[in-house]
Design an enzyme around this catalytic site. Structure first.
Site, mmCIF file in Angstrom:
data_model
loop_
_atom_site.group_PDB
_atom_site.id
_atom_site.type_symbol
_atom_site.label_atom_id
_atom_site.label_comp_id
_atom_site.label_asym_id
_atom_site.label_seq_id
_atom_site.Cartn_x
_atom_site.Cartn_y
_atom_site.Cartn_z
ATOM 1 N N GLU A 87 8.002 5.516 8.082
ATOM 2 C CA GLU A 87 7.910 5.366 9.535
ATOM 3 C C GLU A 87 8.051 6.677 10.288
ATOM 4 O OE1 GLU A 87 9.498 1.330 10.818
ATOM 5 O OE2 GLU A 87 10.560 1.659 8.947
ATOM 6 N N ARG A 138 14.201 13.881 -1.283
ATOM 7 C CA ARG A 138 13.375 14.019 -2.481
ATOM 8 C C ARG A 138 12.185 13.064 -2.407
ATOM 9 N NH1 ARG A 138 15.013 11.906 -8.394
ATOM 10 N NH2 ARG A 138 13.516 13.113 -9.601
ATOM 11 N N GLY A 146 0.812 -1.212 0.000
ATOM 12 C CA GLY A 146 0.000 0.000 0.000
ATOM 13 C C GLY A 146 0.840 1.254 0.000
#
Ligand SMILES: Cc1cc2nc3c(=O)[nH]c(=O)nc-3n(C[C@H](O)[C@H](O)[C@H](O)COP(=O)(O)OP(=O)(O)OC[C@H]3O[C@@H](n4cnc5c(N)ncnc54)[C@H](O)[C@@H]3O)c2cc1C
Ligand code: SF4
Lengths: 339, 762
Positions: B729, B652, B472
């Site tokens: 995360e 980026r 996902g």
């Protein structure tokens, strides 16, 4: 899963006859029954589907009150404009319950008969001791996790909360439960556990709820249901209150008051002492706060649920002030605001 | 445009890197066409269900299975009596200390909810019903329910996690302003939408496993070791994963059981772990406790940080949740000391859950910083900027890129921080108290090699082939973008094939390392494919470019030409002219010295080539700053997050739309962690009492306000080939302290143990 037989009842009579058998269960929306079957708490050998039966899902509202069929869906009742108008607390108690998906499936009759979320009740493989499931076996919740257990109406045999929201509003407004054999005032319909926690209502085996009657009163029309919880949606109440209020012409003196509590007691809990203490008194925050403390008279803490003793009166007080401010905007505008 | 040219954030809508494309596979998921592990059709499929222990510790003395075996449809019952013939597998690094047998259904119960027995039947329903007839008898032993159990003790000190420089204790003692406090986080769970489970089928000694996986190659290796097979014989198929958050990176006991049952039965076996069983079949985030002391000068210059942390672990493995992970790198400090302990309790071994270590660590240090700001009477933003770390004081290395200052200042600007009234309890809206708080977060840049294959087909379509996975987070999409840009073909012409251990090797989708790693490999392979195509076009007999005298060709928009305004061919035309069915190029990002077949195999199936954030000249991390506003109803103790602004430095962004959605997902999990999530454990027998999604509360939509996210990053070419740093995360890290700090600002009450539930505030 268990092998069971499934019958689609052709009539209420047929359903009733079949439901008299010991391990038979009526199936309405199934959101309680299936859930408990998955936990291993319910093990029906016959499931009698009544969800499609005619004439049991009507919702009628007139000047005398509301009549709601046992198979009406929670969402259908909550969304009715005439219910919202004449019984705001009833509508709110439904729309603040469970999730939209559950409300679309679940029925009013099934809702009243939902079982406790006591985690020990729901885990029979690990905790054989549960007087509600297995009379006389003991109560695993005592000495265990008690954050959501009841503080009112408990006994040495069971401290499980009745978590339903709708019944709290119904108890506040003196609704009547209609069954195929009688009419029972809702307050008498639910039982405290005492030494028989397995018996939660006065229903006999095979007795079927056909509907509800809620009398129209000023207090019911001027009402609110306040549900307090950590999660904004889709959680049972840490404490809730259904309040109906009528003021004298002076806009300050309390003429009629109805108070019921949810999330804190072993059955939907009418707080008549709070009502009696406040009728005839002016709406003033300190008076309301003080009288609201009577709502938890006799409360017993089991450690983790101690906070409910502090919380429940605050919920009652806020709900009263919210309705009061709504009825008379001249009252201190900072009186209250629905959470 | 070359790929290195950074684009303005979020401005690009085309298919190249930096474009805001929607998820490649989104439609398949929405329409139900995506097939998940428990849906693969298999002939003669048998169904396994698990029976888990109901005590915290003890020995299984007997398992009565006769009634279950006699039940309809039952094929087999596996118990601790059965030797499944398995061998312990090597660890993540590939180290295999000694060959000893592995019992996924053990006789020694180590925690409540451990799988003890499996029942296999023709149908899932039959297996479940038969499972009720199995009688397990135990000889119980004394167990330790949780970290806070008085029997748990202080646990063991982990030397490798102890860090010190300067003289922290002395500097603390000298500091004119000091604070000290203890912070706690509870057991938390992944709660991925897709529960765990697998379908396993043997054909001779070839094993195919359909199982959601964050690391197909690594899992294939571990299964192969359990079953003493060459890794080539095991194929993990995992094209779609319904969320992992760290829980799907390794095979687990139930997987061994299902595969062993399939071998014994000679039939495919499916095992679905039920939602309640998901709470104990693998570990969530361990409960933690940390005490932090900070010393500062009167004008708010940090003098010392002393950190003492502990986390729970199981009784059979030391898995630390590193509460000291973010503490040393967020601020400039000359005197530092951190120690960590693990405390064995009767729980399943804790696992990695989004932002492991960094997350509870940031909760400690970021709350402590605001407690210090309060003690100093200083704005917490000012305190953070004043102590800005100009380099990594732990490793001594310079940062590669660190735009945390920009995150703090731009986040503050967007949030309107300057309008904050400093005193606690001084902001109100109606009858709600309002509070504002900050929490900074960080997550290391972890680098790993990957491999990728590019195929240019005769019809002009391009295939990207990789064994990496997409749970996902957007692997399909960004790889199509990478190949599109490197090859000069429209993104619609690119197909991406992922999620299969028989495809080229890839880094784990964990530690926020996959995107940086696999884009590098795809970019390299795509450039090589482009070079090869151009080379053929210039040299092959049938090519119209052969005699043009050009020494290179341009490919853009799927057309190839010698000059921009010259005649051009489409890719199918060129492939036809070259007489080619396909051009296939495979490249990896391993260094030249480790290109042997054996080295490659090890690189793709273990963590042995993974590099930490300071294993080069720089210290490399993603950074963020969260600004939270809460509304607190003081009578009820209820907290609602009413607004959040979060600014990120993740280098980026390959696809800002998907990155923003990952950041928001992390923030939402952080809101759950701050206010709702907590594994409730029975103190007597260690049972998880809220092992379902009705009682373990994760946020609903109604709990989530508008989440504004801002990117302040710049490309970091030390971190990855294309300049990105990890995004998956860091978003959760720092959210809980931002909210806890906001709650303090609103109410004047400091809640130091999560979650901040209503009874802690009334
Ligand atoms: C995750 C979750 C969250 C929930 N949250 C809330 C909440 O916040 N607030 C709340 O109030 N409720 C909540 N609920 C409970 C939910 O409202 C009830 O499950 C639902 O109302 C039951 O209605 P039903 O029609 O599905 O009942 P069923 O499951 O069909 O029936 C329930 C029981 O009643 C019996 N029965 C049904 N109809 C009749 C009848 N006419 N006469 C006699 N017996 C009958 C059945 O035999 C069965 O024993 C929640 C439930 C779940 C699963
Ligand atoms: S509180 Fe009641 S329902 Fe819960 S374990 Fe005790 S007896 Fe059973």
């Amino acid at each position: 899963m268990l092998d069971f037989s499934y019958t689609r009842a052709r009539s209420a009579e047929e359903a009733r006859a079949a439901a008299g058998e010991p391990a038979a269960r009526l199936l309405a929306g199934g959101t309680t029954l299936l859930d408990l079957a998955k936990c291993g708490v319910e093990r029906p050998d016959t499931v009698i589907d009544i969800s499609h039966l005619d004439g049991l899902s009507d919702i009628l509202v007139d000047g005398t009150g509301a009549s709601i069929g046992a198979l009406a869906k929670m969402s259908a009742v909550a969304d009715r404009a005439d219910i919202r108008h004449a019984f705001p607390a009833v509508s709110q108690s439904l729309s603040l319950a469970a999730s939209q998906q559950l409300r679309n499936m679940a029925t009013i009759g099934g809702n009243l008969l939902q079982r406790t979320r006591c985690p020990y009740f729901r885990d029979p493989a690990t905790f054989p001791d549960c007087n509600k499931r297995n009379p006389g076996s003991g109560c695993a919740a005592l000495g265990g996790v008690t954050r959501n257990q009841a503080i009112l109406g408990t006994s040495d045999h069971c401290i499980a909360t009745y978590h339903g929201d709708l019944a709290v509003a119904l108890v506040a407004f003196d609704a009547t439960v209609r069954t195929d054999r009688r009419e029972v005032p809702i307050d008498a319909f639910f039982l405290t556990p005492d030494d028989r926690p397995e018996q939660e209502t006065v229903l006999d085996k095979g007795e079927m709820i056909t509907g509800l009657t809620i009398p129209a009163t000023v207090a019911a029309r001027q009402s609110t249901y306040l549900k307090v919880r950590d999660r904004q949606s889709y959680e049972f109440a840490a404490a809730s209150a259904a309040i109906g209020l009528d003021l004298e012409a002076d806009g300050v003196t309390i003429r009629d008051l109805r108070v019921a509590l949810g999330g804190v007691a072993t059955k939907p809990w009418r707080a008549r002492t709070v009502e009696a203490a406040l009728i005839g008194k002016p709406v003033r925050p300190e008076i309301i706060a003080e009288a609201s403390r009577l709502a938890v008279e006799g409360a017993v803490s089991h450690g983790g649920n101690h906070y409910k003793i502090e919380l429940a009166p605050r919920v009652v007080a806020r709900a009263i002030l919210t309705v009061a401010a709504h009825l008379n905007p001249d009252l201190n505008p900072a009186l209250g605001e629905t959470a | 445009m070359t790929i290195m040219e950074p684009r303005k954030h979020g401005s690009s809508a085309d298919g190249a890197v930096g474009g805001r494309l929607s998820r490649f596979e989104g439609r398949l998921k929405i329409t139900g066409e995506a097939v998940y592990a428990l849906e693969y059709p298999a002939e003669r499929l048998a169904h396994a269900v698990l029976i888990q222990s109901t005590i915290a510790a003890g020995l299984v003395t007997s398992v009565a299975i006769d009634d279950a075996l006699a039940a309809p449809g039952v094929l087999m019952v596996l118990t601790p009596e059965d030797d499944l013939g398995l061998t312990v597998s090597a660890d993540w690094q590939g180290n295999r200390p000694e060959e000893k047998p592995y019992y996924p259904l053990p006789r020694q119960v180590e925690f409540n909810g451990q799988s003890i027995v499996a029942v296999i039947a023709e149908s899932r329903e039959q297996a479940e019903e038969a499972a009720r007839l199995v009688r397990i008898t135990y000889a119980p032993q004394e167990g330790v329910a949780s970290l806070e159990d008085p029997k748990a003790g202080e646990g063991k000190r982990l030397d490798q996690l102890s860090v010190a420089w300067g003289d922290a204790e002395a500097a603390l003692a000298r500091s004119p302003v000091r604070i000290e406090a203890t912070y706690r986080t509870p057991r938390e769970y992944h709660c991925a939408m897709e529960p765990h489970g697998l379908t396993a089928a043997w054909e001779g000694d070839q094993l195919t496993i359909w199982e959601p996986s964050q690391w197909a190659h690594g899992m294939a290796r571990m299964y192969a070791e359990w079953f003493s097979l060459p890794v080539e014989n095991v194929r993990i198929v995992s094209p779609f994963i319904g969320g992992g958050f760290g829980s799907k990176g390794q095979p687990l006991a139930y997987g061994a059981v299902a595969v062993a049952a399939a071998r014994k039965l000679g039939r495919p076996v499916r095992l679905a772990v039920t939602r309640p069983q998901n709470f104990t079949s693998y570990g969530g985030r361990a409960a933690t406790r940390q005490t932090i002391a900070l010393g500062a000068t009167e004008d708010g210059i940090l003098q010392a940080i002393v950190h003492r942390g502990a986390s729970e672990t199981s009784v059979y493995a030391d898995v630390p949740e590193q509460t000291g992970a973010a503490t040393p790198i967020l601020y400039k400090v000359e005197n530092f000391s951190s120690e960590s302990r693990v405390v064995p309790v009767n729980t399943v071994s804790p696992g990695a859950l989004r932002g492991p270590g960094k997350n509870p660590s940031a909760f400690g240090i970021e709350c402590a910083m605001e407690e210090l700001a309060h003690a100093l009477g200083m704005d917490p933003l000012e305190l953070r900027l004043k102590n800005y770390a100009d380099r990594d004081y732990q490793s001594g290395k310079p940062w590669s890129t660190r735009m945390l200052r920009e995150a703090l200042t731009q986040g503050a600007e967007a949030f309107g921080w300057a309008r904050r009234s400093a005193a606690p309890r001084s902001m109100r809206r109606g009858n709600k108290l309002i509070g504002w708080g900050i929490g900074c977060g960080t997550f290391p840049v972890i680098r790993a090699p990957s491999e990728a294959m590019i195929r240019i087909l005769a019809n002009g379509r391009v295939q990207v082939v990789s064994g990496s996975i997409d749970m996902g987070q957007g692997t399909y999409t960004i790889l199509a973008q990478t190949a599109s840009e490197a090859l000069g073909v429209p993104v619609e012409e690119v197909d991406v094939i992922l999620g299969d251990s028989s495809l080229p090797g890839a880094a784990i989708a964990g530690g926020s390392m996959l995107a940086g790693s696999i884009t590098g490999a795809v970019h390299k392979a795509a450039q090589a494919a482009r070079d090869e195509l151009i080379g053929l076009a210039l040299s092959e007999a049938g090519s119209p470019f052969r005699d043009t005298g050009a020494n290179t060709l341009a490919i853009a928009g799927g057309r190839i030409s010698a000059r921009e305004d010259g005649p051009s061919l489409t890719l199918p035309q060129l492939m036809a002219a070259l007489g080619r069915d396909e051009i296939e190029v495979r490249r990896n990002t391993l260094t030249d010295d480790v290109q042997s077949a054996e080295d490659q195999k090890k690189a793709w199936t273990t963590m042995s080539r993974v590099q930490g954030p300071t294993m080069g000249d720089y210290s490399m991390h993603s950074w963020c700053a969260h600004f939270a506003e809460v509304e607190v109803d003081e009578d009820f103790g209820t907290v609602r997050v009413s607004r959040m602004v979060s600014a990120f430095d993740c280098g980026r962004l390959y696809n800002p739309k998907l990155v923003e959605s990952q950041w928001r997902g992390g923030i939402i999990m952080g809101i759950g962690q701050a206010l709702l999530e907590e594994g409730v454990i029975d103190p007597r027998n260690g049972r998880t009492m809220n092992a379902n999604l009705g009682d373990y509360l994760v946020p609903t939509n109604a709990d989530i306000p508008d989440l504004q996210v801002i990117s302040v990053g710049v490309p970091d070419l030390n971190a990855s080939a294309l300049g990105g740093k990890g995004v998956g995360e860091v978003g959760i890290v720092g959210v809980a302290p931002a909210i806890a700090n906001a709650v303090f600002h609103a109410t004047g009450k400091r809640v130091r143990d999560l979650p901040i539930t209503l009874e802690k505030l009334i």
